[in-house]
Write a protein that holds these residues in place. Sequence first.
Motif, PDB file in Angstrom:
ATOM      1  N   ALA A  16      36.052  34.110  -6.564  1.00  0.00           N
ATOM      2  CA  ALA A  16      35.533  32.851  -6.045  1.00  0.00           C
ATOM      3  C   ALA A  16      36.543  31.735  -6.274  1.00  0.00           C
ATOM      4  N   VAL A  17      36.689  30.879  -5.271  1.00  0.00           N
ATOM      5  CA  VAL A  17      37.525  29.684  -5.369  1.00  0.00           C
ATOM      6  C   VAL A  17      36.766  28.547  -4.695  1.00  0.00           C
ATOM      7  N   PRO A  18      37.052  27.300  -5.069  1.00  0.00           N
ATOM      8  CA  PRO A  18      36.432  26.181  -4.364  1.00  0.00           C
ATOM      9  C   PRO A  18      36.777  26.219  -2.881  1.00  0.00           C
ATOM     10  N   ALA A  19      35.785  26.002  -2.042  1.00  0.00           N
ATOM     11  CA  ALA A  19      36.012  26.091  -0.593  1.00  0.00           C
ATOM     12  C   ALA A  19      37.034  25.077  -0.108  1.00  0.00           C
ATOM     13  N   LEU A  42      27.726  38.491  -9.049  1.00  0.00           N
ATOM     14  CA  LEU A  42      26.577  37.985  -8.308  1.00  0.00           C
ATOM     15  C   LEU A  42      25.315  38.176  -9.131  1.00  0.00           C
ATOM     16  N   PRO A  43      24.317  37.280  -8.940  1.00  0.00           N
ATOM     17  CA  PRO A  43      24.312  36.169  -7.998  1.00  0.00           C
ATOM     18  C   PRO A  43      25.045  34.953  -8.551  1.00  0.00           C
ATOM     19  N   ILE A  44      25.533  34.119  -7.629  1.00  0.00           N
ATOM     20  CA  ILE A  44      26.166  32.857  -7.977  1.00  0.00           C
ATOM     21  C   ILE A  44      25.800  31.858  -6.879  1.00  0.00           C
ATOM     22  N   ASP A  45      25.613  30.610  -7.241  1.00  0.00           N
ATOM     23  CA  ASP A  45      25.364  29.564  -6.255  1.00  0.00           C
ATOM     24  C   ASP A  45      26.659  29.354  -5.482  1.00  0.00           C
ATOM     25  N   GLN A  69      29.545  29.730 -14.274  1.00  0.00           N
ATOM     26  CA  GLN A  69      30.642  30.244 -13.469  1.00  0.00           C
ATOM     27  C   GLN A  69      30.899  29.376 -12.233  1.00  0.00           C
ATOM     28  N   ALA A  70      29.847  28.891 -11.567  1.00  0.00           N
ATOM     29  CA  ALA A  70      30.061  28.021 -10.407  1.00  0.00           C
ATOM     30  C   ALA A  70      30.560  26.649 -10.848  1.00  0.00           C
ATOM     31  N   VAL A  85      33.536  32.853  -1.597  1.00  0.00           N
ATOM     32  CA  VAL A  85      33.297  34.020  -2.440  1.00  0.00           C
ATOM     33  C   VAL A  85      33.664  35.289  -1.667  1.00  0.00           C
ATOM     34  N   THR A  86      34.534  36.101  -2.261  1.00  0.00           N
ATOM     35  CA  THR A  86      35.018  37.318  -1.615  1.00  0.00           C
ATOM     36  C   THR A  86      34.624  38.535  -2.444  1.00  0.00           C
ATOM     37  N   PRO A  87      33.827  39.473  -1.891  1.00  0.00           N
ATOM     38  CA  PRO A  87      33.493  40.698  -2.648  1.00  0.00           C
ATOM     39  C   PRO A  87      34.757  41.465  -3.012  1.00  0.00           C
ATOM     40  N   LEU A  88      34.785  42.001  -4.231  1.00  0.00           N
ATOM     41  CA  LEU A  88      35.967  42.705  -4.710  1.00  0.00           C
ATOM     42  C   LEU A  88      35.667  44.176  -4.958  1.00  0.00           C
TER      43      LEU A  88
END
Length: 302
Positions: free
Chosen positions: A259-262, A146-149, A130-131, A155-158
């Motif tokens: 999650a999206v790339p920072a 979660l968990p994810i690196d 996923q990452a 990463v935003t909790p939904l």
Amino acid sequence: MDLDLRKLRYFVAVADKLHFGRAADELHIAQPALSRAIRALEQDLGTPLLTRDSHGVALTDAGRQLLTDAGPLLASAHAVRGRVTVAARGGRRLMVGFRAGIAVNPAVRLFNARHPDVIVDVQRIERHDQATMLLDGSVDVGYVRLPIDEAGLRVTPLYTEPTVAVLPAGHRLAGKDQVTEADLAGEPLVWHGDASTQPTRRPHPNAGYLVRGVDETLEHVAAGRGISFLARSATVFYSHPNVSFVPIPDLAPDQVCLAVPASRTSPVVDDFLTAAQETAEITAECGNYEMWLLGSSDVSKG
């Protein structure tokens, strides 16, 4: 000093193989050229990255740190190339990744109502990648568990969802209204590669079976090789005649995040995140979890 991505890619190959000859073969370059590139990278950074002696090749502390940072950096560079290529073709397309059991349809419909010119594709992703798929540009935004690196990601909790025990149909506790973790102590596990996702009372990692994905989990459990644990949404999207799902309230709920790339800046991605958050809020307010998962609510009108 600009970090040369070609040299960095060469370093990752050597660090992975810990052998210059095998790394050169993988990269399809001559070994002397690879050695010169690594020495040049060490000069650029002002520190040794590898030690070379009669025992072989090993990473220095600086080399281990660079290897940790190199993956997200190379993946990000690859993703940039892909996004530029898509932009050059003039297309407006969004790829949404999702973990098994997570419904993306409500958010997609709401987003499409606001952006009818954007084509939204969806792709299922597994726990182990996923990452990676976010960082390398395979997906633009992901519904992850979660968990994810989180390195290189925003990463935003939904929302959260309860956990269920996955039991063989003939298990002594199959069909119960609910069970506790203590009820299942000592049971062999069908477990995922990331042991941190499993309950605290679990057998030694060598016990049970290692699986990838929900389908494998259900097949192993049905065969009586162990029990497992899944998010409750699995009971909506998956079924098996020889498997029973039983609520297990004393386990921590499963956390679903976006999650999206920072490094990614895109109004289209931001608007999809907004749509996803709005549909999650509708779910929490109406309390009809299964209906929302099945896409029965016309959220595009909300």
